[in-house]
Design a protein around this motif. Structure first.
Motif, PDB file in Angstrom:
ATOM      1  N   LYS A  75      50.944  39.647  80.763  1.00 47.84           N
ATOM      2  CA  LYS A  75      51.106  38.597  81.653  1.00 47.84           C
ATOM      3  C   LYS A  75      50.606  39.113  83.062  1.00 47.84           C
ATOM      4  N   GLY A  76      50.399  40.154  83.111  1.00 43.89           N
ATOM      5  CA  GLY A  76      49.904  40.616  84.527  1.00 43.89           C
ATOM      6  C   GLY A  76      50.938  40.741  85.680  1.00 43.89           C
ATOM      7  N   VAL A  77      52.120  41.010  85.251  1.00 46.64           N
ATOM      8  CA  VAL A  77      53.056  41.026  86.125  1.00 46.64           C
ATOM      9  C   VAL A  77      53.354  42.477  86.601  1.00 46.64           C
ATOM     10  N   ASP A  78      53.417  42.833  87.935  1.00 45.76           N
ATOM     11  CA  ASP A  78      53.870  43.958  88.413  1.00 45.76           C
ATOM     12  C   ASP A  78      55.258  43.816  88.456  1.00 45.76           C
ATOM     13  N   TYR A  79      56.022  44.812  87.797  1.00 45.65           N
ATOM     14  CA  TYR A  79      57.314  44.659  87.344  1.00 45.65           C
ATOM     15  C   TYR A  79      57.981  46.143  87.402  1.00 45.65           C
ATOM     16  N   ASP A  80      59.358  46.064  87.493  1.00 44.51           N
ATOM     17  CA  ASP A  80      60.163  47.246  87.277  1.00 44.51           C
ATOM     18  C   ASP A  80      61.246  46.844  86.034  1.00 44.51           C
ATOM     19  N   LEU A  81      61.524  47.596  85.440  1.00 51.78           N
ATOM     20  CA  LEU A  81      62.732  47.549  84.446  1.00 51.78           C
ATOM     21  C   LEU A  81      63.841  48.344  84.598  1.00 51.78           C
ATOM     22  N   GLY A  82      64.930  48.097  85.007  1.00 55.17           N
ATOM     23  CA  GLY A  82      66.098  49.072  85.191  1.00 55.17           C
ATOM     24  C   GLY A  82      67.166  48.729  83.951  1.00 55.17           C
ATOM     25  N   LEU A  83      67.758  49.778  83.477  1.00 58.11           N
ATOM     26  CA  LEU A  83      68.562  49.568  82.342  1.00 58.11           C
ATOM     27  C   LEU A  83      69.821  50.452  82.591  1.00 58.11           C
ATOM     28  N   ALA A  84      70.877  49.793  81.992  1.00 60.66           N
ATOM     29  CA  ALA A  84      72.436  50.432  82.166  1.00 60.66           C
ATOM     30  C   ALA A  84      73.069  49.856  80.950  1.00 60.66           C
ATOM     31  N   VAL A  85      73.811  50.629  80.250  1.00 62.68           N
ATOM     32  CA  VAL A  85      74.439  50.382  78.915  1.00 62.68           C
ATOM     33  C   VAL A  85      76.076  50.743  79.021  1.00 62.68           C
ATOM     34  N   TYR A  86      76.782  49.508  78.739  1.00 66.93           N
ATOM     35  CA  TYR A  86      78.178  49.636  78.735  1.00 66.93           C
ATOM     36  C   TYR A  86      78.651  50.279  77.324  1.00 66.93           C
ATOM     37  N   PRO A  87      79.467  51.124  77.196  1.00 67.24           N
ATOM     38  CA  PRO A  87      80.395  51.681  78.505  1.00 67.24           C
ATOM     39  C   PRO A  87      79.683  53.154  78.633  1.00 67.24           C
TER      40      PRO A  87
END
Length: 101
Positions: free
Chosen positions: A62-74
């Motif tokens: 899509k040509g989107v400048d992005y950041d992907l953050g990730l955190a998983v419970y627990p």
């Protein structure tokens, strides 16, 4: 990511996740750009990483400048606040589109 663009991107993300998952807008702090959160109930780290790869590919085509953050419970944290903080801080969250998983 604001206004109609946010709505369009959220719809694109919804197409990449299960019906039981959630996409929602986030405001990190007053005046900050709107960011998108993705909640994946009943998903482990491997599943979250798979979704992260799919969303990275979606953003790139899509040509989107992005950041992907990730955190998983627990594994990473046990409260919503801790999970969001880890997702934000883990990636810097400085691009035009920030997607937290």
């Amino acid at each position: 990511m604001t206004g109609l663009y946010l709505v369009d991107m959220a719809a694109e993300i919804r197409a990449e996740i299960r019906a039981s998952d959630y996409v929602f807008p986030l405001e990190r702090e007053a005046g900050a750009q709107t960011q998108v959160g993705v909640l994946l109930p009943e998903t482990d780290m491997l599943g979250a990483l798979t979704v992260k790869k799919r969303l990275a590919f979606l953003c790139s085509i899509k040509g989107v400048d992005y950041d992907l953050g990730l955190a998983v419970y627990p594994n990473d944290a046990t409260t919503p606040e801790q999970l969001l903080a880890l997702a934000f801080n883990g990636q810097g969250m400085h691009g035009a589109a920030s997607i937290l998983i």
